[in-house]
Design a protein around this motif. Structure first.
Motif, mmCIF file in Angstrom:
data_model
loop_
_atom_site.group_PDB
_atom_site.id
_atom_site.type_symbol
_atom_site.label_atom_id
_atom_site.label_comp_id
_atom_site.label_asym_id
_atom_site.label_seq_id
_atom_site.Cartn_x
_atom_site.Cartn_y
_atom_site.Cartn_z
ATOM 1 N N ARG A 107 0.849 -1.189 0.000
ATOM 2 C CA ARG A 107 0.000 0.000 0.000
ATOM 3 C C ARG A 107 0.886 1.240 0.000
ATOM 4 N N ALA A 133 -4.715 -4.092 -3.226
ATOM 5 C CA ALA A 133 -5.975 -3.400 -3.498
ATOM 6 C C ALA A 133 -5.794 -2.472 -4.694
ATOM 7 N N GLN A 134 -6.795 -2.427 -5.534
ATOM 8 C CA GLN A 134 -6.769 -1.568 -6.708
ATOM 9 C C GLN A 134 -7.299 -0.180 -6.331
ATOM 10 N N PRO A 135 -6.920 0.857 -7.077
ATOM 11 C CA PRO A 135 -7.384 2.215 -6.756
ATOM 12 C C PRO A 135 -8.914 2.339 -6.697
ATOM 13 N N TRP A 136 -9.642 1.617 -7.543
ATOM 14 C CA TRP A 136 -11.102 1.729 -7.521
ATOM 15 C C TRP A 136 -11.683 1.215 -6.209
ATOM 16 N N MET A 137 -10.981 0.294 -5.536
ATOM 17 C CA MET A 137 -11.456 -0.197 -4.241
ATOM 18 C C MET A 137 -11.411 0.923 -3.197
ATOM 19 N N TYR A 138 -10.356 1.729 -3.254
ATOM 20 C CA TYR A 138 -10.251 2.857 -2.327
ATOM 21 C C TYR A 138 -11.308 3.913 -2.619
ATOM 22 N N LEU A 139 -11.648 4.099 -3.897
ATOM 23 C CA LEU A 139 -12.699 5.060 -4.242
ATOM 24 C C LEU A 139 -14.061 4.605 -3.712
ATOM 25 N N LEU A 141 -14.502 2.681 -1.065
ATOM 26 C CA LEU A 141 -14.405 2.871 0.385
ATOM 27 C C LEU A 141 -14.590 4.338 0.753
ATOM 28 N N LEU A 142 -14.001 5.240 -0.020
ATOM 29 C CA LEU A 142 -14.181 6.670 0.223
ATOM 30 C C LEU A 142 -15.648 7.069 0.070
ATOM 31 N N THR A 145 -17.541 5.863 3.044
ATOM 32 C CA THR A 145 -17.136 6.636 4.222
ATOM 33 C C THR A 145 -17.829 7.990 4.235
#
Length: 168
Positions: A107, A133-139, A141-142, A145
């Motif tokens: 990460r 984790a791929q960037p779209w996974m963080y998007l 999650l954001l 959130t």
């Protein structure tokens, strides 16, 4: 960090309006301590130079909490693939002495560049190494959130201004 805040910030407000036996002040202190612990865990730095790869933490992070590690490039034998309990894939550096394995930091900003440097310094083929984790996974999650923060705001506002939870 935002997810942690979204999950914890409403608790002192809800404790206050619902007359729970836990003090809202105590909850604020515990949330602050948890925030500092999470920040410490997330403050990992990955340093690559000509001789080694190193994972460090700021000096204010106690060593018993997070230690860090260093591995000279000359001591890297291989990258070993392991599956996680959730079905993901992580990689470990195996040293030539094989006494220790070190988790490849996954990460990090510029993960592809990190992998290329590992390949250049060790000669290990890294074409199949992918981030956990791929960037779209963080998007995603954001997005969830931010939705949770909106719901938290509404809950705290309702609980404190209208006293709906006061009789519970």
């Amino acid at each position: 960090m935002a997810l942690y805040l979204a999950l914890t910030i409403p608790l002192p407000f809800l404790a206050q309006v619902s007359d729970t036996p836990i003090s809202p002040r105590l909850l604020w202190v515990e949330i602050g301590l948890g925030f500092m612990a999470l920040y410490a865990a997330l403050s990992e730095r990955v340093i690559l130079d000509e001789e080694k790869i190193q994972v460090t933490y700021p000096k204010w992070v106690p060593r018993f909490f997070r230690k860090g590690w260093s591995l000279p490039w000359a001591d890297v034998k291989e990258l070993k693939l392991r599956t996680t309990g959730q079905g993901g894939i992580v990689y470990y550096f195996v040293s030539k002495s094989e006494q220790k394995a070190y988790l490849l930091p996954m990460r990090v900003v510029g993960f592809a560049r990190l992998v290329k440097l590992v390949e250049a310094k060790t000669g290990i083929d890294t074409t199949d190494v992918r981030p956990l984790a791929q960037p779209w996974m963080y998007l995603i999650l954001l997005g969830f959130t931010l939705l949770l923060l909106l719901i938290d705001g509404w809950t705290v506002w309702t609980a404190t201004t209208q006293g709906i939870l006061g009789g519970v």
